[in-house]
Design a protein around this motif. Sequence first.
Motif, mmCIF file in Angstrom:
data_model
loop_
_atom_site.group_PDB
_atom_site.id
_atom_site.type_symbol
_atom_site.label_atom_id
_atom_site.label_comp_id
_atom_site.label_asym_id
_atom_site.label_seq_id
_atom_site.Cartn_x
_atom_site.Cartn_y
_atom_site.Cartn_z
ATOM 1 N N TYR A 124 0.825 -1.203 0.000
ATOM 2 C CA TYR A 124 0.000 0.000 0.000
ATOM 3 C C TYR A 124 0.860 1.254 0.000
ATOM 4 C CZ TYR A 124 -2.553 3.909 1.966
ATOM 5 O OH TYR A 124 -3.053 5.163 2.188
ATOM 6 N N ALA A 125 1.865 1.298 0.892
ATOM 7 C CA ALA A 125 2.732 2.475 0.963
ATOM 8 C C ALA A 125 3.498 2.663 -0.337
ATOM 9 C CB ALA A 125 3.693 2.332 2.146
ATOM 10 N N TRP A 126 3.941 1.590 -0.932
ATOM 11 C CA TRP A 126 4.664 1.664 -2.214
ATOM 12 C C TRP A 126 3.765 2.267 -3.288
ATOM 13 C CZ3 TRP A 126 6.140 -3.298 -5.400
ATOM 14 C CH2 TRP A 126 6.927 -2.937 -6.501
ATOM 15 N N SER A 127 2.519 1.807 -3.346
ATOM 16 C CA SER A 127 1.586 2.355 -4.327
ATOM 17 C C SER A 127 1.353 3.843 -4.097
ATOM 18 C CB SER A 127 0.260 1.600 -4.249
ATOM 19 O OG SER A 127 -0.734 2.229 -5.020
ATOM 20 N N LEU A 128 1.110 4.215 -2.834
ATOM 21 C CA LEU A 128 0.799 5.604 -2.515
ATOM 22 C C LEU A 128 1.991 6.524 -2.783
ATOM 23 C CD1 LEU A 128 -1.325 7.541 -1.191
ATOM 24 C CD2 LEU A 128 -0.100 7.133 0.949
ATOM 25 N N PHE A 129 3.129 6.197 -2.200
ATOM 26 C CA PHE A 129 4.297 7.062 -2.340
ATOM 27 C C PHE A 129 4.852 7.016 -3.766
ATOM 28 C CE2 PHE A 129 4.967 5.972 2.400
ATOM 29 C CZ PHE A 129 4.061 6.950 2.777
ATOM 30 N N GLY A 130 4.706 5.870 -4.413
ATOM 31 C CA GLY A 130 5.144 5.774 -5.796
ATOM 32 C C GLY A 130 4.333 6.649 -6.727
ATOM 33 N N THR A 131 3.041 6.825 -6.419
ATOM 34 C CA THR A 131 2.205 7.717 -7.212
ATOM 35 C C THR A 131 2.652 9.165 -7.056
ATOM 36 O OG1 THR A 131 0.315 6.216 -7.000
ATOM 37 C CG2 THR A 131 -0.167 8.504 -7.576
ATOM 38 N N LEU A 132 3.094 9.523 -5.843
ATOM 39 C CA LEU A 132 3.571 10.881 -5.589
ATOM 40 C C LEU A 132 4.944 11.130 -6.191
ATOM 41 C CD1 LEU A 132 2.442 11.143 -1.875
ATOM 42 C CD2 LEU A 132 1.552 12.523 -3.751
ATOM 43 N N ALA A 133 5.731 10.067 -6.352
ATOM 44 C CA ALA A 133 7.092 10.195 -6.888
ATOM 45 C C ALA A 133 7.291 9.160 -7.987
ATOM 46 C CB ALA A 133 8.122 10.007 -5.775
#
Length: 243
Positions: A124-133
């Motif tokens: 989940y964190a990878w998806s979220l932060f990856g979308t931001l960066a």
Amino acid sequence: MQTPHPSQEAPSLASLAEHGYAFVQGPALNALLTHTGDLSDWDAFADSWNRLQLDTFMADQGRYRRRRHAVFRIDREHGIQAQAPQPHFQSLEYNRLNGGIERWYPPVEPAIASGPTLTTVLKYAWSLFGTLAPSVSAWHVEIHQFRIEAHPDWAGRPTPEGVHRDGVDYVLVLLVERCNIDSGTTTIHAPDGTELGSFTLARPLDAALVDDARVFHGVTPVTPHDPSHEAHRDVLVVTFRRT
């Protein structure tokens, strides 16, 4: 990798992008996590906080913090990869109290580190932060299990270094349990010290999301609600730093 539905994830993304932080309530995060993976070992995951070991690196001589630590590499080619144990290091710029040294902590128990709950949180964190960066292809990820204990004679300090940054790109703070404590309010601050917001992680899966490059964060000390009983605050902290 299964990712959260965009309509579910949108409020967190919007708040992080606009303000540099977001508060996600437990039921909303539970929906996001169960869309991403599963939490079938949650009871064992939460119970592992009962086996954390005393943090012996506290420069304030405090004996109120217990913890375990693990490191992962996450990249587009190989996904989530557990790394060999390594020290946690922060410069004095980011941690005036305990920084400047290598801190070796007991590792997260193997069954917890590879279990479905932690794997789901990482996805989940990878998806979220990856979308931001989106330009970042690989992340250095650190996992911290914290128990902050409160005693009738002293408060427990979730952020003994005070309002601070962690020296990473993004931070996820996930509440696992609050037991017989008062306070523990998370505050978010601009670089000039102006308070931007505050909230209390009160229920399991309540979470704070922080853009560490943009804002500072801290948590007020916790005290026992009933001094005759055990009191503690259990959280999982996940940090993402681009490599």
